[in-house]
Scaffold this motif. Structure first.
Motif, PDB file in Angstrom:
ATOM      1  N   GLN A 163      -5.271   3.119   4.246  1.00 33.29           N
ATOM      2  CA  GLN A 163      -4.918   2.541   5.543  1.00 33.29           C
ATOM      3  C   GLN A 163      -3.415   2.645   5.824  1.00 33.29           C
ATOM      4  O   GLN A 163      -2.782   1.680   6.257  1.00 33.29           O
ATOM      5  N   ILE A 164      -2.865   3.836   5.586  1.00 34.21           N
ATOM      6  CA  ILE A 164      -1.465   4.088   5.892  1.00 34.21           C
ATOM      7  C   ILE A 164      -1.350   4.903   7.164  1.00 34.21           C
ATOM      8  O   ILE A 164      -0.552   4.583   8.033  1.00 34.21           O
ATOM      9  N   ILE A 165      -2.154   5.962   7.262  1.00 33.15           N
ATOM     10  CA  ILE A 165      -2.193   6.751   8.489  1.00 33.15           C
ATOM     11  C   ILE A 165      -3.642   6.825   8.958  1.00 33.15           C
ATOM     12  O   ILE A 165      -4.570   6.494   8.204  1.00 33.15           O
ATOM     13  N   ALA A 197       0.838  -1.205   0.000  1.00 30.69           N
ATOM     14  CA  ALA A 197       0.000   0.000   0.000  1.00 30.69           C
ATOM     15  C   ALA A 197       0.873   1.256   0.000  1.00 30.69           C
ATOM     16  O   ALA A 197       0.554   2.244  -0.665  1.00 30.69           O
ATOM     17  N   LEU A 198       1.980   1.208   0.742  1.00 26.88           N
ATOM     18  CA  LEU A 198       2.907   2.340   0.754  1.00 26.88           C
ATOM     19  C   LEU A 198       3.464   2.593  -0.645  1.00 26.88           C
ATOM     20  O   LEU A 198       3.510   3.729  -1.118  1.00 26.88           O
ATOM     21  N   CYS A 232       6.443  24.726  -1.156  1.00 27.81           N
ATOM     22  CA  CYS A 232       6.457  23.830   0.009  1.00 27.81           C
ATOM     23  C   CYS A 232       6.276  22.391  -0.448  1.00 27.81           C
ATOM     24  O   CYS A 232       5.740  22.130  -1.516  1.00 27.81           O
ATOM     25  N   LYS A 233       6.728  21.479   0.411  1.00 26.26           N
ATOM     26  CA  LYS A 233       6.502  20.066   0.117  1.00 26.26           C
ATOM     27  C   LYS A 233       6.230  19.298   1.401  1.00 26.26           C
ATOM     28  O   LYS A 233       6.643  19.695   2.486  1.00 26.26           O
ATOM     29  N   LEU A 234       5.513  18.213   1.238  1.00 23.99           N
ATOM     30  CA  LEU A 234       5.165  17.322   2.339  1.00 23.99           C
ATOM     31  C   LEU A 234       6.152  16.174   2.352  1.00 23.99           C
ATOM     32  O   LEU A 234       6.367  15.526   1.330  1.00 23.99           O
ATOM     33  N   LYS A 235       6.754  15.933   3.514  1.00 28.43           N
ATOM     34  CA  LYS A 235       7.693  14.826   3.670  1.00 28.43           C
ATOM     35  C   LYS A 235       7.162  13.900   4.772  1.00 28.43           C
ATOM     36  O   LYS A 235       6.928  14.344   5.893  1.00 28.43           O
ATOM     37  N   ILE A 236       6.998  12.640   4.422  1.00 29.52           N
ATOM     38  CA  ILE A 236       6.538  11.633   5.379  1.00 29.52           C
ATOM     39  C   ILE A 236       7.546  10.496   5.367  1.00 29.52           C
ATOM     40  O   ILE A 236       7.958  10.042   4.298  1.00 29.52           O
ATOM     41  N   GLY A 262      15.764   0.716   4.394  1.00 23.65           N
ATOM     42  CA  GLY A 262      14.472   0.047   4.552  1.00 23.65           C
ATOM     43  C   GLY A 262      13.335   0.958   4.940  1.00 23.65           C
ATOM     44  O   GLY A 262      12.193   0.514   5.021  1.00 23.65           O
ATOM     45  N   ASN A 263      13.611   2.239   5.193  1.00 24.96           N
ATOM     46  CA  ASN A 263      12.547   3.178   5.526  1.00 24.96           C
ATOM     47  C   ASN A 263      11.743   3.510   4.280  1.00 24.96           C
ATOM     48  O   ASN A 263      12.223   3.379   3.160  1.00 24.96           O
ATOM     49  N   PHE A 264      10.516   3.967   4.485  1.00 22.87           N
ATOM     50  CA  PHE A 264       9.651   4.381   3.393  1.00 22.87           C
ATOM     51  C   PHE A 264       9.486   5.891   3.455  1.00 22.87           C
ATOM     52  O   PHE A 264       9.119   6.444   4.493  1.00 22.87           O
TER      53      PHE A 264
END
Length: 111
Positions: free
Chosen positions: A106-108, A24-25, A54-58, A36-38
């Motif tokens: 269903q990620i956050i 899903a990610l 601006c940008k969104l970083k998750i 290994g991080n997403f």
């Protein structure tokens, strides 16, 4: 237990959905790093992604139990609060849309 975070300037609290899946990610645009991080790194723009200020970083760690979310400037070095400037209301709408999409996948989820 996953951590709870608040995006700079927002009042909502988010956490990782317990049903999050690796595929899903990747489906929504996360990239896996060598460790290994997403990572999800998207410009918040109206017309052209090249003009985005601006940008969104998750980031979600490999074990999927630690979440970070931040809105930064174009370089990614300075945090930006898009909620305090009325002229950035279109960015807030785009952010809300993106976060809703991540919730739908269903990620956050809201904490």
């Amino acid at each position: 237990m996953a951590n709870t975070i608040i995006i700079n300037g927002d009042t909502r609290k988010f956490t990782i959905d317990p049903n999050v899946k690796r595929y899903a990610l990747i489906d929504v645009g996360f990239k896996q790093t060598k460790r290994g991080n997403f990572v999800y790194d998207r410009p918040l723009y109206n017309d052209s992604p090249y003009n985005a200020t601006c940008k969104l970083k998750i980031t979600i760690n490999e074990e999927m139990n630690h979440l970070t979310m931040v809105i930064t400037d174009r370089s990614g070095l300075q945090k930006v609060n898009i909620f305090k400037n009325e002229q950035l209301s279109e960015m807030v709408k785009l952010l809300d849309y993106t976060l809703k999409d991540l919730e739908d996948h269903q990620i956050i989820k809201l904490a």
